[in-house]
Design a protein around this motif. Structure first.
Motif, PDB file in Angstrom:
ATOM      1  N   PHE A  41      -3.659   2.193  -3.222  1.00  0.00           N
ATOM      2  CA  PHE A  41      -3.415   3.607  -2.920  1.00  0.00           C
ATOM      3  C   PHE A  41      -4.492   4.094  -1.953  1.00  0.00           C
ATOM      4  N   LEU A  42      -4.069   4.592  -0.799  1.00  0.00           N
ATOM      5  CA  LEU A  42      -5.026   5.093   0.190  1.00  0.00           C
ATOM      6  C   LEU A  42      -4.777   6.569   0.455  1.00  0.00           C
ATOM      7  N   ILE A  43      -5.833   7.336   0.395  1.00  0.00           N
ATOM      8  CA  ILE A  43      -5.700   8.781   0.561  1.00  0.00           C
ATOM      9  C   ILE A  43      -7.015   9.345   1.112  1.00  0.00           C
ATOM     10  N   PRO A  44      -6.929  10.219   2.112  1.00  0.00           N
ATOM     11  CA  PRO A  44      -8.180  10.783   2.624  1.00  0.00           C
ATOM     12  C   PRO A  44      -8.743  11.833   1.672  1.00  0.00           C
TER      13      PRO A  44
ATOM     14  N   THR B 235       0.835  -1.206   0.000  1.00  0.00           N
ATOM     15  CA  THR B 235       0.000   0.000   0.000  1.00  0.00           C
ATOM     16  C   THR B 235       0.867   1.253   0.000  1.00  0.00           C
ATOM     17  N   ILE B 236       0.400   2.270  -0.703  1.00  0.00           N
ATOM     18  CA  ILE B 236       0.988   3.609  -0.574  1.00  0.00           C
ATOM     19  C   ILE B 236      -0.079   4.492   0.070  1.00  0.00           C
ATOM     20  N   ILE B 237       0.319   5.197   1.122  1.00  0.00           N
ATOM     21  CA  ILE B 237      -0.612   6.098   1.817  1.00  0.00           C
ATOM     22  C   ILE B 237      -0.110   7.520   1.600  1.00  0.00           C
ATOM     23  N   LEU B 238      -1.018   8.417   1.263  1.00  0.00           N
ATOM     24  CA  LEU B 238      -0.643   9.823   1.094  1.00  0.00           C
ATOM     25  C   LEU B 238      -1.379  10.628   2.162  1.00  0.00           C
ATOM     26  N   GLY B 239      -0.672  11.548   2.827  1.00  0.00           N
ATOM     27  CA  GLY B 239      -1.328  12.337   3.874  1.00  0.00           C
ATOM     28  C   GLY B 239      -0.653  13.667   4.107  1.00  0.00           C
ATOM     29  N   GLY B 240      -1.283  14.521   4.906  1.00  0.00           N
ATOM     30  CA  GLY B 240      -0.760  15.859   5.199  1.00  0.00           C
ATOM     31  C   GLY B 240      -1.388  16.887   4.269  1.00  0.00           C
TER      32      GLY B 240
ATOM     33  N   GLN C  10      -1.678  12.399 -10.234  1.00  0.00           N
ATOM     34  CA  GLN C  10      -0.464  11.868 -10.870  1.00  0.00           C
ATOM     35  C   GLN C  10       0.103  10.681 -10.094  1.00  0.00           C
ATOM     36  N   LEU C  11       0.029  10.746  -8.761  1.00  0.00           N
ATOM     37  CA  LEU C  11       0.521   9.610  -7.977  1.00  0.00           C
ATOM     38  C   LEU C  11      -0.376   8.389  -8.229  1.00  0.00           C
ATOM     39  N   SER C  12      -1.663   8.624  -8.246  1.00  0.00           N
ATOM     40  CA  SER C  12      -2.601   7.526  -8.493  1.00  0.00           C
ATOM     41  C   SER C  12      -2.314   6.874  -9.854  1.00  0.00           C
TER      42      SER C  12
END
Ligand code: KG4
Ligand code: ZN
Length: 361
Positions: free
Chosen positions: A317-320, A287-292, A303-305
């Motif tokens: 891919f997990l992102i809020p 998993t890749i998590i993006l946050g902040g 683009q990351l997705s």
């Protein structure tokens, strides 16, 4: 159970109430209220956050925000019967702001006679990404781990390896400015508003590559280094030099500002994505998590997705959603729940101190 989460590490006063229920081994999180009082208007004129000014605003805002958060979920009488724990950011962040939040949290925990949970702000940015799309999340679920999390905010840029729930290792971080800081500082050079990230994103979205006379190329700092570190201060200098080389008329022109904003956003995005994907592949992350706060950036998200779909093997891919990427009390409540499970809380009488330089571990 219901958790009250308090966030005051920088310039947002955030309080949320999150309900956690566990059924058949599955944990569900429901955000019952999530109030944020932003100080942007106050700090705007200085182009940055002034800690003592921010502290004063938190002191003023906290009781009001608490009242709103409780009222939004129809608690107006004896909250102590309905709130089971209070979670509050302990660090990292601006020391006077952290102390203000913690003292406030301690007072209400004492008054309501419930435990107080000190929370790591970076862990909270990470966990809300991990959990938001997984309301059916099972705590011992191994399908997400190992995971690589990119946490990008105004004060931090870190790549974190999450071996399992609660087990973190920083594998890369910025050596100077954070990604959000790079957005904020370059926006300031261009005479744009504060915070710079949303301003640059908005202006960059108006840029049309076909009909601009400006072809600006900024450096991608540390793009090809073998480590997972970042550096953004050189980017800021490159923007400054380019800006200073332009005539006053050019500097004010829409075409120049749009071309520059688009290039700043792309330069930051390129480096963040390249290092994140490489780290994920090297550590065989599931998993890749993006946050902040910077994770609210549409280009970075898209683009990351897109790049994750082209990795050598399948990665989730997990992102809020964007409004939960920037600072908020809900992420503190959710992170607080995990601390609570691991009995990392203190009784109402115990001392708790702010940790401005806290590092996730
Ligand atoms: O996480 P956050 O709300 O506060 C800190 O913990 O620092 O992050 C704030 C940062 C600011 O630097 C702001 O410019 C940036 O997040 N930011 C964005 C966007 N929205 C907020 N950067 C790029 N694009 C955005 N849409
Ligand atoms: Zn933050």
């Amino acid at each position: 159970m219901k958790i009250l989460g308090i966030e005051t590490s920088c310039d947002d006063t955030g309080i949320a109430i999150v309900e956690v229920s566990v059924r058949h081994g599955r944990t569900r999180f429901k955000i019952l209220s999530n109030i944020i009082s932003s100080q942007v208007e106050i700090h705007k004129k200085y182009g940055g956050v002034y800690p003592m000014l921010a502290k004063r605003e938190h002191e003023k805002n906290l009781p009001i925000v608490l009242d709103q958060a409780l009222r939004q979920m129809n608690i107006n009488s004896i909250p102590s019967h309905q709130i089971d724990v209070v979670a509050c950011t302990q660090g990292p962040g601006l020391s006077p702001c952290l102390w203000t939040g913690l003292n406030f949290a301690k007072n209400i925990a004492e008054e309501w006679d419930v435990p107080l949970i000190p929370v790591d702000h970076i862990e909270a940015h990470l966990l809300i990404g991990l959990l938001f799309q997984n309301t059916q999340y099972q705590i011992r679920n191994t399908k997400y781990f190992p995971a690589v999390a990119l946490i990008v905010s105004g004060g931090h840029t870190q790549l974190v390896l999450v071996e399992k729930m609660g087990s973190y290792r920083i594998i890369g971080e910025t050596r100077d400015d954070a990604a959000g800081e790079a957005f904020d500082k370059t926006a300031r050079i261009l005479g744009l508003g504060f915070p710079g990230g949303p301003e640059i994103a908005k202006i960059a979205s108006q840029y049309k590559i076909q009909n601009t006379k400006y072809k600006i190329r900024l450096p991608r700092p540390m793009l090809h280094t073998k480590d997972y570190d970042f550096s953004f201060s050189g980017l800021k200098t490159a923007v400054l030099y380019d800006y200073q080389s332009r005539s006053p008329r050019e500097r004010r022109s829409k075409a120049y500002i749009q071309a520059m904003a688009a290039e700043i956003q792309q330069a930051i995005t390129d480096v963040l994505i390249a290092k994140t994907i490489r780290a994920a592949e090297e550590y065989r992350a599931k998993t890749i998590i993006l946050g902040g706060g910077v994770a609210a950036n549409v280009e970075l998200r898209q683009q990351l997705s897109y790049q994750i779909q082209n990795t050598t093997y399948k990665i989730q891919f997990l992102i809020p959603p964007p409004h939960l990427c920037t600072d908020n009390g809900a992420m503190i409540a959710i992170a607080g729940y995990f601390k609570f499970l691991h009995k990392k809380y203190i009784g109402p009488e115990a001392e708790v101190e702010a940790k401005p330089n806290l590092r996730i571990e």
